[in-house]
Design an enzyme around this catalytic site. Structure first.
Site, PDB file in Angstrom:
ATOM      1  N   TYR A  55       4.885 -12.124   2.863  1.00 54.59           N
ATOM      2  CA  TYR A  55       4.523 -12.126   1.431  1.00 54.59           C
ATOM      3  C   TYR A  55       3.183 -12.824   1.184  1.00 54.59           C
ATOM      4  CZ  TYR A  55       8.873  -9.841   0.488  1.00 54.59           C
ATOM      5  OH  TYR A  55       9.875  -8.898   0.480  1.00 54.59           O
ATOM      6  N   ARG A  58       0.882 -10.004   1.583  1.00 53.67           N
ATOM      7  CA  ARG A  58       0.960  -9.075   0.432  1.00 53.67           C
ATOM      8  C   ARG A  58       0.174  -9.643  -0.754  1.00 53.67           C
ATOM      9  NH1 ARG A  58       2.799  -7.143   4.012  1.00 53.67           N
ATOM     10  NH2 ARG A  58       0.753  -6.210   3.870  1.00 53.67           N
ATOM     11  N   GLN A  88       9.642  -1.665 -10.507  1.00 47.47           N
ATOM     12  CA  GLN A  88      10.225  -2.179  -9.258  1.00 47.47           C
ATOM     13  C   GLN A  88       9.139  -2.873  -8.453  1.00 47.47           C
ATOM     14  OE1 GLN A  88      13.010   1.055  -7.500  1.00 47.47           O
ATOM     15  NE2 GLN A  88      11.667   2.099  -8.927  1.00 47.47           N
ATOM     16  N   ASN A  89       7.897  -2.777  -8.920  1.00 44.94           N
ATOM     17  CA  ASN A  89       6.772  -3.336  -8.167  1.00 44.94           C
ATOM     18  C   ASN A  89       6.658  -4.834  -8.405  1.00 44.94           C
ATOM     19  OD1 ASN A  89       6.342  -0.723  -7.495  1.00 44.94           O
ATOM     20  ND2 ASN A  89       4.611  -0.402  -8.877  1.00 44.94           N
ATOM     21  N   VAL A  90       6.283  -5.536  -7.341  1.00 45.31           N
ATOM     22  CA  VAL A  90       6.140  -6.983  -7.466  1.00 45.31           C
ATOM     23  C   VAL A  90       4.683  -7.370  -7.743  1.00 45.31           C
ATOM     24  CG1 VAL A  90       8.197  -7.448  -6.084  1.00 45.31           C
ATOM     25  CG2 VAL A  90       5.982  -7.271  -4.934  1.00 45.31           C
ATOM     26  N   ASP A  91       3.787  -6.370  -7.778  1.00 41.35           N
ATOM     27  CA  ASP A  91       2.396  -6.678  -8.114  1.00 41.35           C
ATOM     28  C   ASP A  91       2.272  -6.911  -9.625  1.00 41.35           C
ATOM     29  OD1 ASP A  91       1.737  -4.184  -9.567  1.00 41.35           O
ATOM     30  OD2 ASP A  91       1.844  -3.180  -7.631  1.00 41.35           O
ATOM     31  N   HIS A 106      12.329  -6.356  -9.461  1.00 35.37           N
ATOM     32  CA  HIS A 106      12.405  -6.885  -8.096  1.00 35.37           C
ATOM     33  C   HIS A 106      11.560  -8.139  -7.883  1.00 35.37           C
ATOM     34  CE1 HIS A 106      13.750  -2.628  -6.602  1.00 35.37           C
ATOM     35  NE2 HIS A 106      14.698  -3.278  -7.237  1.00 35.37           N
ATOM     36  N   THR A 178       8.412   6.628  -7.923  1.00 34.77           N
ATOM     37  CA  THR A 178       9.517   5.980  -7.205  1.00 34.77           C
ATOM     38  C   THR A 178      10.383   7.046  -6.556  1.00 34.77           C
ATOM     39  OG1 THR A 178      11.585   4.708  -7.421  1.00 34.77           O
ATOM     40  CG2 THR A 178      10.750   5.738  -9.436  1.00 34.77           C
ATOM     41  N   SER A 179      10.836   6.754  -5.332  1.00 39.87           N
ATOM     42  CA  SER A 179      11.673   7.725  -4.625  1.00 39.87           C
ATOM     43  C   SER A 179      13.096   7.733  -5.176  1.00 39.87           C
ATOM     44  CB  SER A 179      11.681   7.406  -3.124  1.00 39.87           C
ATOM     45  OG  SER A 179      12.191   6.109  -2.923  1.00 39.87           O
TER      46      SER A 179
HETATM   47  P1  OAD Z   1       9.098   4.368  -2.273  1.00 42.46           P
HETATM   48  O1  OAD Z   1       8.107   4.088  -1.198  1.00 42.46           O
HETATM   49  O2  OAD Z   1      10.514   4.562  -1.881  1.00 42.46           O
HETATM   50  O3  OAD Z   1       8.650   5.663  -3.106  1.00 42.46           O
HETATM   51  C1  OAD Z   1       7.325   5.829  -3.513  1.00 42.46           C
HETATM   52  C2  OAD Z   1       7.214   7.080  -4.339  1.00 42.46           C
HETATM   53  O4  OAD Z   1       5.872   7.165  -4.811  1.00 42.46           O
HETATM   54  C3  OAD Z   1       7.500   8.393  -3.562  1.00 42.46           C
HETATM   55  O5  OAD Z   1       8.344   9.226  -4.326  1.00 42.46           O
HETATM   56  C4  OAD Z   1       6.104   8.994  -3.410  1.00 42.46           C
HETATM   57  O6  OAD Z   1       6.112  10.431  -3.384  1.00 42.46           O
HETATM   58  C5  OAD Z   1       5.420   8.492  -4.664  1.00 42.46           C
HETATM   59  N1  OAD Z   1       3.939   8.472  -4.608  1.00 42.46           N
HETATM   60  C6  OAD Z   1       3.117   8.378  -3.545  1.00 42.46           C
HETATM   61  N2  OAD Z   1       1.829   8.399  -3.931  1.00 42.46           N
HETATM   62  C7  OAD Z   1       1.833   8.486  -5.295  1.00 42.46           C
HETATM   63  C8  OAD Z   1       0.811   8.535  -6.300  1.00 42.46           C
HETATM   64  N3  OAD Z   1      -0.481   8.499  -5.993  1.00 42.46           N
HETATM   65  N4  OAD Z   1       1.201   8.644  -7.586  1.00 42.46           N
HETATM   66  C9  OAD Z   1       2.513   8.694  -7.934  1.00 42.46           C
HETATM   67  N5  OAD Z   1       3.506   8.645  -7.030  1.00 42.46           N
HETATM   68  C10 OAD Z   1       3.175   8.551  -5.727  1.00 42.46           C
HETATM   69  O7  OAD Z   1       8.956   3.160  -3.346  1.00 42.46           O
HETATM   70  P2  OAD Z   1       9.966   2.704  -4.498  1.00 42.46           P
HETATM   71  O8  OAD Z   1      10.759   3.833  -5.011  1.00 42.46           O
HETATM   72  O9  OAD Z   1       9.163   1.906  -5.459  1.00 42.46           O
HETATM   73  O10 OAD Z   1      12.147  -3.164  -3.053  1.00 42.46           O
HETATM   74  O11 OAD Z   1      10.907   1.723  -3.698  1.00 42.46           O
HETATM   75  C11 OAD Z   1      11.891   0.994  -4.401  1.00 42.46           C
HETATM   76  C12 OAD Z   1      12.108  -0.369  -3.782  1.00 42.46           C
HETATM   77  O12 OAD Z   1      12.353  -0.213  -2.389  1.00 42.46           O
HETATM   78  C13 OAD Z   1      10.911  -1.277  -3.834  1.00 42.46           C
HETATM   79  O13 OAD Z   1      10.822  -1.979  -5.069  1.00 42.46           O
HETATM   80  C14 OAD Z   1      11.128  -2.211  -2.702  1.00 42.46           C
HETATM   81  C15 OAD Z   1      11.580  -1.212  -1.669  1.00 42.46           C
HETATM   82  O14 OAD Z   1      12.371  -1.658  -0.648  1.00 42.46           O
HETATM   83  C16 OAD Z   1      12.170  -4.388  -2.470  1.00 42.46           C
HETATM   84  O15 OAD Z   1      11.360  -4.741  -1.642  1.00 42.46           O
HETATM   85  C17 OAD Z   1      13.283  -5.258  -2.942  1.00 42.46           C
END
Ligand code: OAD
Length: 235
Positions: A55, A58, A88-91, A106, A178-179
């Site tokens: 971290y 990061r 969900q972003n920590v930034d 998060h 977000t995925s």
């Molecule tokens: P993911 O990495 O799972 O998903 C990222 C999403 O962003 C995917 O659906 C990509 O297709 C999409 N993506 C990529 N480039 C992009 C762009 N330029 N514009 C828009 N979308 C784009 O990340 P999260 O869903 O945020 O938690 O993950 C959720 C949580 O899992 C995070 O908060 C983190 C992680 O483990 C912790 O660390 C507790």
């Protein structure tokens, strides 16, 4: 300003165009760092130094990036709507772009807290660019080891109830980058009203479990927000 309420759920893709890696895309963070080691409470208990260093790195990365056009457009929505961002972003890129109501599900990279009482407000402190690292031996207000103010896998999500209250009162619900694989965040959509309009911005296909029609914009956050703004403002 009209009084329609917009709630926006964002994930790592929101900050991708600022240069911060997502987690699950190819070359994502979890490909380089085992998530169980650096983002779980068990990982922290097993090797706190490794997690603190992860971290610290990061945070240094965050100090070198800026909000992107997508963040700015999310903030611009406040000129027209009542907006809440649930991230969900920590930034802190939403705040730096000007969003005034951001719920961090998060946790926050630029804050530190106590290992013993992570959710005790009196133990949560701001880190600064000058003092942005946490090391073994640094103490929180309650005397226990200082740790990142991050919600790790295996921990409860204290801000979830506040997020549910926001989602359940949204007229428009927008999902960006977000995925939708991590719960409870991905489950927020289940709390929206049946008449809430739903939009999703992501360059890849994302599975969303909702009975509502989801208007999908298959683009990155910046281009997608430009398109969505036109739709929402009818121009
Ligand atoms: P993911 O990495 O799972 O998903 C990222 C999403 O962003 C995917 O659906 C990509 O297709 C999409 N993506 C990529 N480039 C992009 C762009 N330029 N514009 C828009 N979308 C784009 O990340 P999260 O869903 O945020 O938690 O993950 C959720 C949580 O899992 C995070 O908060 C983190 C992680 O483990 C912790 O660390 C507790």
């Amino acid at each position: 300003m009209e009084n329609r309420k917009i709630v926006i759920l964002t994930g790592a893709g929101m900050s991708a165009e600022s240069g911060i890696s997502t987690f699950r895309d190819s070359d994502g963070l979890w490909e380089h760092y085992p998530v169980q080691q650096v983002a779980s409470i068990e990982g922290y208990e097993e090797n706190p130094e490794l997690v603190l260093n992860f971290y610290n790195a990061r945070r240094k990365e965050l100090l070198n990036v800026k909000p992107n056009h997508g963040h700015l457009m999310v903030a611009a929505l406040e000129k027209y709507f009542n907006v809440t961002v649930i991230t969900q972003n920590v930034d802190n890129l939403h705040e730096r772009a000007g969003s005034s109501h951001v719920i961090h599900l998060h946790g926050e990279l630029m804050k530190a807290t106590s290992t013993r009482n992570p959710n005790d407000p009196s133990c949560i402190e701001e880190l600064t660019p000058e003092r942005c690292e946490i090391h073994l031996g640094d103490k929180a207000a309650d005397g226990s080891q200082l740790r990142p103010y991050i919600v790790w896998f295996g921990e409860s999500v204290p801000k979830f109830e506040e997020a549910v209250n926001e989602a359940s009162t949204a007229d428009i619900f927008i999902i960006i980058g977000t995925s939708m694989q991590v719960y409870p965040a991905a489950g927020l959509i289940r709390y929206i009203r049946p008449d809430t309009q739903v939009y999703l911005i992501d360059p890849k296909e994302v599975k969303v479990y909702s009975s509502q029609r989801v208007h999908t914009i298959r683009k990155g956050a910046s281009e997608g927000m430009d398109e969505l703004l036109k739709i929402l403002l009818n121009c």
